[in-house]
Design an enzyme around this catalytic site. Structure first.
Site, PDB file in Angstrom:
ATOM      1  CG  ASP A  41      42.262  51.704  59.089  1.00 26.46           C
ATOM      2  OD1 ASP A  41      43.320  52.196  58.657  1.00 26.46           O
ATOM      3  OD2 ASP A  41      41.363  51.259  58.328  1.00 26.46           O
ATOM      4  CB  SER A  42      48.017  51.986  60.337  1.00 28.93           C
ATOM      5  OG  SER A  42      47.979  53.224  61.005  1.00 28.93           O
ATOM      6  CG  ASP A  80      41.758  55.875  59.230  1.00 31.90           C
ATOM      7  OD1 ASP A  80      41.426  56.758  58.411  1.00 31.90           O
ATOM      8  OD2 ASP A  80      42.846  55.268  59.179  1.00 31.90           O
ATOM      9  CE  LYS A 108      43.294  58.351  56.750  1.00 33.59           C
ATOM     10  NZ  LYS A 108      43.094  57.000  56.193  1.00 33.59           N
ATOM     11  CD  GLU A 110      41.257  52.528  53.445  1.00 35.40           C
ATOM     12  OE1 GLU A 110      40.917  51.600  52.672  1.00 35.40           O
ATOM     13  OE2 GLU A 110      42.120  52.394  54.326  1.00 35.40           O
ATOM     14  CD  GLU A 177      48.220  53.847  52.062  1.00 34.74           C
ATOM     15  OE1 GLU A 177      47.199  54.268  52.631  1.00 34.74           O
ATOM     16  OE2 GLU A 177      48.908  52.897  52.488  1.00 34.74           O
TER      17      GLU A 177
END
Ligand code: KIV
Length: 359
Positions: A41-42, A80, A108, A110, A177
């Site tokens: 999602d960057s 993401d 993925k 978070e 991270e």
């Protein structure tokens, strides 16, 4: 030989993961041998121009995931789950399924202890999950910046608890991270699933970077931990400035730069079968009439149409969902050898004392 992520970690193999957000980059990464391609999602920052990842939606992720999947034959594609997409186990499964249907091999998300129920639910639905702990970019507004985690004993303890919770919930790998390198090293030594670090020191089982940071494609900001290995932004600027010069100052492009090759009435240039994609740049030759150019364009357009509608175009595009006869749960395998699949969950052995969790 098919090795699971756990088996690969046990054998000492390192994992190379990079982000991609579109077809050509995904294809270049895949052809260059990365193990995993992350549709991160960057993309909100390096592709869409937002300040952070908190504006990214499921629609953005699905759109970019589809493009990436079309470019990948061998690597394991992870997409993401963006902010707000995993707030309950039910929502998490629905959204993971949407990314899976868009072609991702795994997803993925978070969060550690706070997200173990969502991770377990997605795994239960048969979709491999990669965890992500440490600095969580989706929480940047709450946290007020991108800070290293694990500098204090309390933070280190929380990171251990998060890592253990993610593994216990059934994740096949874990991104860490901006985790203090010493804490990252200890967590890596304790886990049976591979850890993939970003800004977390050299002792993780693998490394991940945003591709723009690796190749110098986002020159306005480069994180301290990333060393650009190329300067693509500079190369683009140079090429564009040359084009502008050629067009405006040197009195227009030369004939060679400006037109395709083919005498009028000639057969359209066949597209090489060893390079099946029209996105591959075709070498330009000498001069050509406008009619010839039109014929060439028509041929390219018809090739493009057949490629898009013919699903056998990339026969190696390789994802098999195999249901276990025992559990009925799916596990994803690539068909073209060397597949990466999720191993079964094993209890974690080690010194870490996780905090009590619901999972
Ligand atoms: O979105 C992303 O690119 C990521 C990586 C930085 C791990 O999550």
């Amino acid at each position: 030989m098919n090795l699971s992520f756990r088996e690969r970690k046990a054998s000492g193999e390192k994992f190379a993961m990079l982000t991609a957000y579109d077809y050509p980059m995904a294809r270049l990464l895949d052809e260059s041998g990365v193990d995993l391609v992350l549709v991160g999602d960057s993309l909100g920052m390096v592709v869409l121009g937002y300040r952070d990842t908190t504006s990214v939606t499921m629609e953005h992720m699905i759109h970019h995931c589809r493009a990436v999947v079309r470019g990948v034959k061998s690597a394991f594609v992870v997409a993401d789950l963006p902010i707000g997409s995993v707030d309950t186990p039910k929502l998490a499964v629905q959204n993971a399924m949407r990314l899976y249907e868009a072609g991702a091999h795994g997803v993925k998300l978070e969060g550690g202890v706070s997200r173990c129920r969502e991770i377990a639910a997605i795994v239960e639905a048969g979709i491999p999950v990669m965890g992500h702990i440490g600095m969580l970019p989706q929480r940047v507004l709450v946290e007020g910046g991108y800070k290293i985690k694990g500098k204090t004993p309390t933070e280190a303890q929380q990171l251990y608890a998060d890592a253990v919770a993610v593994e216990k919930a059934g994740a096949f790998a874990l991104v860490m991270e901006l985790v203090h390198p010493e804490v990252a090293r200890k967590i890596t030594a304790t886990m049976t699933i591979p850890t993939i670090g970003i800004g977390s020191g050299p002792d993780c089982d693998g490394q991940v970077l945003v591709i723009h940071d690796l190749v110098g494609l986002f020159p306005w900001f480069t994180p301290k931990f990333a060393t650009p290995r190329a300067h693509v932004a500079g190369a683009i600027r140079e090429a564009v400035q040359t084009f502008v010069q050629d067009t405006k100052v040197a009195g227009g492009l030369t004939m060679e730069q400006n037109i395709l090759t083919q005498p009028p009435g000639a057969n359209p240039t066949p597209v090489s079968s060893s390079e099946p994609n029209p996105a591959t740049p075709q070498k330009r030759q000498s001069s050509l009439s406008v009619d010839g150019a039109a014929a060439h364009a028509a041929s390219a357009a018809s090739f493009l149409k057949s490629t898009r509608t013919d699903s056998t175009q990339f026969p190696d595009q390789s994802l098999a969902l195999e249901k276990s006869p025992k559990t009925g749960r799916g596990s994803l395998e690539r068909r073209n050898g060397q597949s990466l699949r999720c191993g079964n969950l094993k209890p974690v052995q080690g010194q870490i004392e996780p905090k009590a969790t619901d999972c």
